[in-house]
Design an enzyme around this catalytic site. Structure first.
Site, mmCIF file in Angstrom:
data_model
loop_
_atom_site.group_PDB
_atom_site.id
_atom_site.type_symbol
_atom_site.label_atom_id
_atom_site.label_comp_id
_atom_site.label_asym_id
_atom_site.label_seq_id
_atom_site.Cartn_x
_atom_site.Cartn_y
_atom_site.Cartn_z
ATOM 1 N N HIS A 51 61.334 -51.291 42.900
ATOM 2 C CA HIS A 51 62.779 -51.224 43.146
ATOM 3 C C HIS A 51 63.354 -49.798 43.155
ATOM 4 C CE1 HIS A 51 62.884 -55.553 42.067
ATOM 5 N NE2 HIS A 51 62.080 -55.222 41.067
ATOM 6 N N ASP A 52 63.151 -49.101 42.043
ATOM 7 C CA ASP A 52 63.980 -47.925 41.755
ATOM 8 C C ASP A 52 63.856 -46.747 42.721
ATOM 9 O OD1 ASP A 52 65.043 -49.324 39.646
ATOM 10 O OD2 ASP A 52 63.668 -48.485 38.167
ATOM 11 N N ASN A 99 64.563 -51.907 30.258
ATOM 12 C CA ASN A 99 63.245 -52.540 30.392
ATOM 13 C C ASN A 99 62.569 -52.696 29.035
ATOM 14 O OD1 ASN A 99 63.216 -52.970 33.159
ATOM 15 N ND2 ASN A 99 62.478 -50.902 33.590
ATOM 16 N N ASP A 110 58.578 -48.993 37.992
ATOM 17 C CA ASP A 110 59.245 -48.525 39.220
ATOM 18 C C ASP A 110 60.136 -47.313 38.934
ATOM 19 O OD1 ASP A 110 60.770 -50.444 37.790
ATOM 20 O OD2 ASP A 110 62.035 -50.822 39.524
ATOM 21 N N ASP A 111 60.706 -47.226 37.744
ATOM 22 C CA ASP A 111 61.429 -46.000 37.349
ATOM 23 C C ASP A 111 60.483 -44.796 37.402
ATOM 24 O OD1 ASP A 111 64.138 -47.077 35.817
ATOM 25 O OD2 ASP A 111 62.437 -48.408 35.530
ATOM 26 N N THR A 157 69.004 -46.107 37.499
ATOM 27 C CA THR A 157 68.006 -47.126 37.835
ATOM 28 C C THR A 157 67.750 -48.057 36.645
ATOM 29 O OG1 THR A 157 66.134 -45.709 37.215
ATOM 30 C CG2 THR A 157 66.863 -45.596 39.513
ATOM 31 N N GLU A 202 71.056 -59.871 38.862
ATOM 32 C CA GLU A 202 69.920 -58.945 38.781
ATOM 33 C C GLU A 202 69.872 -58.362 37.371
ATOM 34 O OE1 GLU A 202 68.176 -55.100 38.474
ATOM 35 O OE2 GLU A 202 70.345 -55.430 38.492
ATOM 36 N N PHE A 203 68.693 -57.960 36.931
ATOM 37 C CA PHE A 203 68.476 -57.540 35.545
ATOM 38 C C PHE A 203 69.387 -56.383 35.098
ATOM 39 C CE2 PHE A 203 66.305 -54.995 32.307
ATOM 40 C CZ PHE A 203 65.973 -55.938 31.348
ATOM 41 N N ASN A 204 69.404 -55.263 35.826
ATOM 42 C CA ASN A 204 70.155 -54.082 35.364
ATOM 43 C C ASN A 204 71.640 -54.396 35.160
ATOM 44 O OD1 ASN A 204 67.799 -52.648 35.562
ATOM 45 N ND2 ASN A 204 68.372 -51.508 37.403
ATOM 46 N N ASP A 232 65.155 -46.218 32.846
ATOM 47 C CA ASP A 232 64.557 -46.937 31.703
ATOM 48 C C ASP A 232 63.072 -47.211 31.987
ATOM 49 O OD1 ASP A 232 65.071 -48.785 33.750
ATOM 50 O OD2 ASP A 232 65.617 -50.415 32.389
ATOM 51 N N ASN A 247 66.983 -62.007 39.941
ATOM 52 C CA ASN A 247 65.753 -62.006 39.135
ATOM 53 C C ASN A 247 66.001 -62.217 37.652
ATOM 54 O OD1 ASN A 247 66.739 -59.527 38.360
ATOM 55 N ND2 ASN A 247 64.957 -58.328 38.997
HETATM 56 C C1 PIR Z 1 62.361 -55.293 37.210
HETATM 57 C C2 PIR Z 1 63.237 -54.844 36.235
HETATM 58 C C3 PIR Z 1 63.667 -55.734 35.263
HETATM 59 C C4 PIR Z 1 63.262 -57.047 35.286
HETATM 60 C C5 PIR Z 1 62.405 -57.503 36.285
HETATM 61 N N1 PIR Z 1 62.012 -58.803 36.338
HETATM 62 C C6 PIR Z 1 61.942 -56.605 37.243
HETATM 63 C C7 PIR Z 1 63.831 -53.451 36.208
HETATM 64 C C8 PIR Z 1 63.374 -52.402 37.211
HETATM 65 O O1 PIR Z 1 63.021 -51.194 36.554
HETATM 66 C C9 PIR Z 1 64.575 -52.179 38.127
HETATM 67 O O2 PIR Z 1 65.334 -51.039 37.751
HETATM 68 C C10 PIR Z 1 65.456 -53.375 37.933
HETATM 69 N N2 PIR Z 1 65.270 -53.634 36.509
HETATM 70 C C11 PIR Z 1 65.151 -54.550 38.844
HETATM 71 O O3 PIR Z 1 65.820 -55.678 38.426
HETATM 72 CA CA CA Z 2 64.656 -49.513 36.079
#
Ligand code: PIR
Ligand code: CA
Length: 311
Positions: A240-241, A39, A14-15, A125, A165-167, A10, A159
């Site tokens: 991250h990704d 995202n 970082d993707d 990712t 975590e977001f994903n 997405d 996060n």
């Molecule tokens: C990063 C992401 C989403 C929200 C935040 N705060 C930061 C996205 C990144 O692309 C990664 O895949 C994942 N989601 C990290 O949570």
């Molecule tokens: Ca991502």
């Protein structure tokens, strides 16, 4: 042996780096790039994928768009760290590569079913909506996939809520399906990716490499830094990704522990949590592994090498 992967993403700052690492590293063969809402909206992240492909000259890899919302949840985007476009901070070229006329879910299934068993690795990712939908539509992919190495979840950090975590929190039902499918799965969570920071030395090296792409990446990292500072109180942004891809290229980039992992769906405070059972040590092997460390220098060197190859 070259590893064949599908990147389900997405983009996303970082993707974008995950895509570049996969495309620029000779040990990875990108079989497909698929997009999912996360995202930003599906439309935006798909457009970003096409623009990034154009930037790096990736013309021979099919790109397909998938699910435009989570299975059950309402759509939720991360404009606070990725901006309105999903990849704010630089000007990307207008797309010159074509989007495939097939849904990402079908492309994922076809790629897995039309290649020999045990050869395709899935690298999600973003939210797991496309992958979960593919599993339900064609359950034979579970046996046929080599492994799943995904960015998502965490066991200490978070996060997107106190514990998630977001994903994963974007589509917990999809994550539940993917983590419980029974295939070999490695979770690269925030505990690891929060060590992959784009610090000042990284910015300098991106300048040194001095290619069109490395300069765009530098601009993206500086914008990502600003948004991560303002909204997450990080001095440097975590990339991250691409840790998923780096681990596939060189398993010594990240240590993993074999442990059961499940997704909390019902907790009022904990929905979307990846519950990792570290007490499992010395018991019988399970299909799920969790990343626990990062060799930062090896990780960044792989990124630099890929950017030099892309040119
Ligand atoms: C990063 C992401 C989403 C929200 C935040 N705060 C930061 C996205 C990144 O692309 C990664 O895949 C994942 N989601 C990290 O949570
Ligand atoms: Ca991502």
């Amino acid at each position: 042996m070259v590893k064949k992967i599908i990147l389900d993403c997405d983009p996303g700052h970082d993707d974008a780096l995950a895509l570049m690492l996969a495309y620029g590293n000779p040990e990875i063969e990108l079989m497909a790039v698929t997009t999912v809402a996360g995202n930003q909206t599906l439309k935006k992240v798909t457009n970003n994928a096409l623009s990034l492909a154009t930037l790096i000259g990736m013309k021979n890899v099919p790109i397909a768009a998938g699910c435009d919302r989570p299975l059950v949840n309402e759509i939720k985007v991360a404009a606070d760290v990725h901006g309105e476009s999903g990849i704010d901070g630089t000007e990307l070229p207008a797309p010159e590569v074509q989007l495939e006329d097939i849904n990402a879910v079908d492309l994922i299934i076809d790629t897995i079913m039309n290649n020999p068993a045990n050869t395709i690795t899935l690298v999600p990712t973003g939210a797991l909506t496309n992958i979960a939908t593919a599993v339900r539509r064609e359950p034979r992919i579970v046996e046929r996939v080599k492994e799943v190495v995904l960015m998502g979840g965490a066991y200490k950090d978070s996060n997107a809520s106190a514990v998630a975590e977001f994903n994963i929190i974007v589509d917990p039902e999809a994550a539940h399906i993917v983590f419980n499918a029974g295939w070999k799965l490695t979770m690269v969570g925030l505990d690891v990716t929060h060590k992959a920071l784009a610090t000042e030395d990284v910015i300098e090296e991106l300048e040194n490499i001095n290619t069109v792409t490395s300069i765009k990446v530098k601009e993206l990292m500086l914008a990502f830094r600003g948004m991560y500072k303002e909204n997450q109180n990080f001095d440097f942004p975590p990339v991250h990704d691409p840790v998923t891809i780096a681990y596939l290229i060189d398993p010594t980039v990240m240590d993993v522990v074999n442990a059961p992992i499940d997704i909390e769906l019902n907790g009022k405070l904990t929905r979307g949590m990846t519950v990792v059972d570290f007490s499992h040590v010395l018991k019988e092997e399970v299909p799920t592994n969790v990343g626990v460390s990062l060799d930062k220098q090896k990780f960044w060197n792989l990124i630099y090498d890929a950017l030099r190859v892309i040119g």
